[in-house]
Design a protein around this motif. Structure first.
Motif, PDB file in Angstrom:
ATOM      1  N   MET A  65       0.826  -1.204   0.158  1.00 30.28           N
ATOM      2  CA  MET A  65      -0.079   0.230  -0.035  1.00 30.28           C
ATOM      3  C   MET A  65       0.813   1.135   0.073  1.00 30.28           C
ATOM      4  O   MET A  65       2.016   1.248   0.672  1.00 30.28           O
ATOM      5  N   ILE A  66       0.407   2.190  -0.958  1.00 35.13           N
ATOM      6  CA  ILE A  66       1.251   3.455  -0.708  1.00 35.13           C
ATOM      7  C   ILE A  66       0.412   4.383   0.203  1.00 35.13           C
ATOM      8  O   ILE A  66      -1.060   4.530   0.002  1.00 35.13           O
ATOM      9  N   ILE A  67       0.755   4.836   1.194  1.00 34.18           N
ATOM     10  CA  ILE A  67      -0.045   5.955   2.126  1.00 34.18           C
ATOM     11  C   ILE A  67       0.965   7.414   1.943  1.00 34.18           C
ATOM     12  O   ILE A  67       1.887   7.463   2.413  1.00 34.18           O
ATOM     13  N   PRO A  68       0.229   8.365   1.294  1.00 36.11           N
ATOM     14  CA  PRO A  68       0.859   9.404   0.982  1.00 36.11           C
ATOM     15  C   PRO A  68       1.164  10.419   2.343  1.00 36.11           C
ATOM     16  O   PRO A  68       0.619   9.949   3.369  1.00 36.11           O
ATOM     17  N   ALA A  69       2.044  11.106   2.167  1.00 40.10           N
ATOM     18  CA  ALA A  69       2.328  12.004   3.383  1.00 40.10           C
ATOM     19  C   ALA A  69       1.219  12.586   4.033  1.00 40.10           C
ATOM     20  O   ALA A  69       0.412  13.041   3.205  1.00 40.10           O
ATOM     21  N   ASP A  70       1.133  13.091   5.256  1.00 38.97           N
ATOM     22  CA  ASP A  70       0.255  13.566   5.953  1.00 38.97           C
ATOM     23  C   ASP A  70      -1.279  13.031   5.995  1.00 38.97           C
ATOM     24  O   ASP A  70      -2.125  13.766   6.141  1.00 38.97           O
ATOM     25  N   ILE A  71      -1.316  11.824   5.800  1.00 42.08           N
ATOM     26  CA  ILE A  71      -2.499  11.335   5.861  1.00 42.08           C
ATOM     27  C   ILE A  71      -2.630  10.198   7.141  1.00 42.08           C
ATOM     28  O   ILE A  71      -2.126   9.485   7.529  1.00 42.08           O
ATOM     29  N   PRO A  72      -3.549  10.852   8.068  1.00 40.72           N
ATOM     30  CA  PRO A  72      -3.640  10.131   9.231  1.00 40.72           C
ATOM     31  C   PRO A  72      -4.337   8.768   9.327  1.00 40.72           C
ATOM     32  O   PRO A  72      -5.230   8.327   8.564  1.00 40.72           O
ATOM     33  N   HIS A  73      -3.508   7.810  10.084  1.00 38.88           N
ATOM     34  CA  HIS A  73      -3.897   6.333   9.641  1.00 38.88           C
ATOM     35  C   HIS A  73      -3.247   5.489  10.991  1.00 38.88           C
ATOM     36  O   HIS A  73      -2.534   6.050  11.646  1.00 38.88           O
TER      37      HIS A  73
END
Length: 270
Positions: A65-73
């Motif tokens: 999975m690609i989780i872009p910068a500044d995405i709360p998770h």
């Protein structure tokens, strides 16, 4: 090997272009967080659940999975001996749009071998070193190395309401049981009408569809573990016949559970 546990502040250090964080653990449950680098998350050994603000994503075996910068998770996995490979990249406006969209992809054989090659690397990568150039190469070719987006839904709404979150955890712990909406409502001290309304207004689906999503998600974990036959998996996730389970699995994912098993097994056998 697989014992590095940095703080998020370490990942977000300025001037660090690449950061690696690999570890192996029996249970993974992170706190809700975000970082200023884009993350590539790959797992060996089971299903990983990624919760963003609006969605519950499930990451199947042999996918990333690609989780872009500044995405709360936050991340959750209950599989034993799961190996998590985490890569953090600095991204700027000139980088490929691939790194700026959260999504899940198959890792082809070459990419998987490149990931496994880094299993003993951890922490910030110093410039002009072999790990640095290797990660730079992965980043540059990554958009061209993916097989394709996975051919079935990999996300569904997850409740924000605290009571519904409690109920979701209760259902997960008792996934093999066939609780009715009325029984669940009674267990949590509310009327069935109130609970039904909570499901529809909070996550946009009724109780039956939500329970089905939880069951199919759990079945993906069990198939990846390769410990049970398909009939046993059907029973373990609350279906009293293999045909019923297979039909619902197909309705949700557009493939039979045996097809999914073969697809995962092909990647494991590489």
């Amino acid at each position: 090997m697989f014992d590095w546990k940095p703080t998020f502040e370490e990942v977000d250090q300025q001037g660090i272009e690449f950061y690696i964080n690999h570890f192996q653990i029996d249970k993974v449950e992170s706190i809700k967080h975000q970082h200023n680098k884009t993350q590539l998350l790959y797992a060996e050994g089971g299903i990983v659940h990624i919760f963003t603000q609006e969605q519950h994503w499930y990451l199947p075996a042999r996918c990333f999975m690609i989780i872009p910068a500044d995405i709360p998770h936050y991340i959750l996995s209950l599989n034993q001996n799961i190996q998590l490979f985490n890569y953090y990249f600095e991204i700027d406006e000139s980088d490929n749009e691939f790194f700026k969209k959260k999504n899940i992809y198959f890792a082809n054989d070459l990419l998987r071998e490149m990931i496994l090659y880094t299993r003993n690397w951890n922490g910030p990568l110093k410039k002009n070193t072999t790990p640095y150039f290797f990660l730079r190469a992965i980043k540059s070719v990554l958009p061209d190395l993916i097989d394709k987006e996975i051919p079935f839904p990999i996300q569904h709404p997850f409740p924000k309401d605290e009571k519904l979150i409690e109920i979701a955890r209760f259902l997960n712990r008792n996934i093999e049981k066939n609780f009715t909406l009325e029984e669940v409502a009674k267990e949590f001290g509310m009327s069935s009408r109130t609970l039904s309304r909570k499901f529809k207004t909070n996550i946009g689906m009724n109780y039956v569809r939500f329970l089905r999503s939880l069951r199919i998600t759990k079945s993906l974990e069990l198939i990846a573990e390769n410990k049970y036959n398909m009939y046993e998996i059907a029973m373990l996730v609350g279906y009293n016949s293999l045909s019923t389970f297979s039909n619902i699995f197909f309705k949700v994912l557009n493939m039979r559970p045996t097809e999914y098993q073969q697809m995962i097994q092909h990647r494991k056998d590489f």
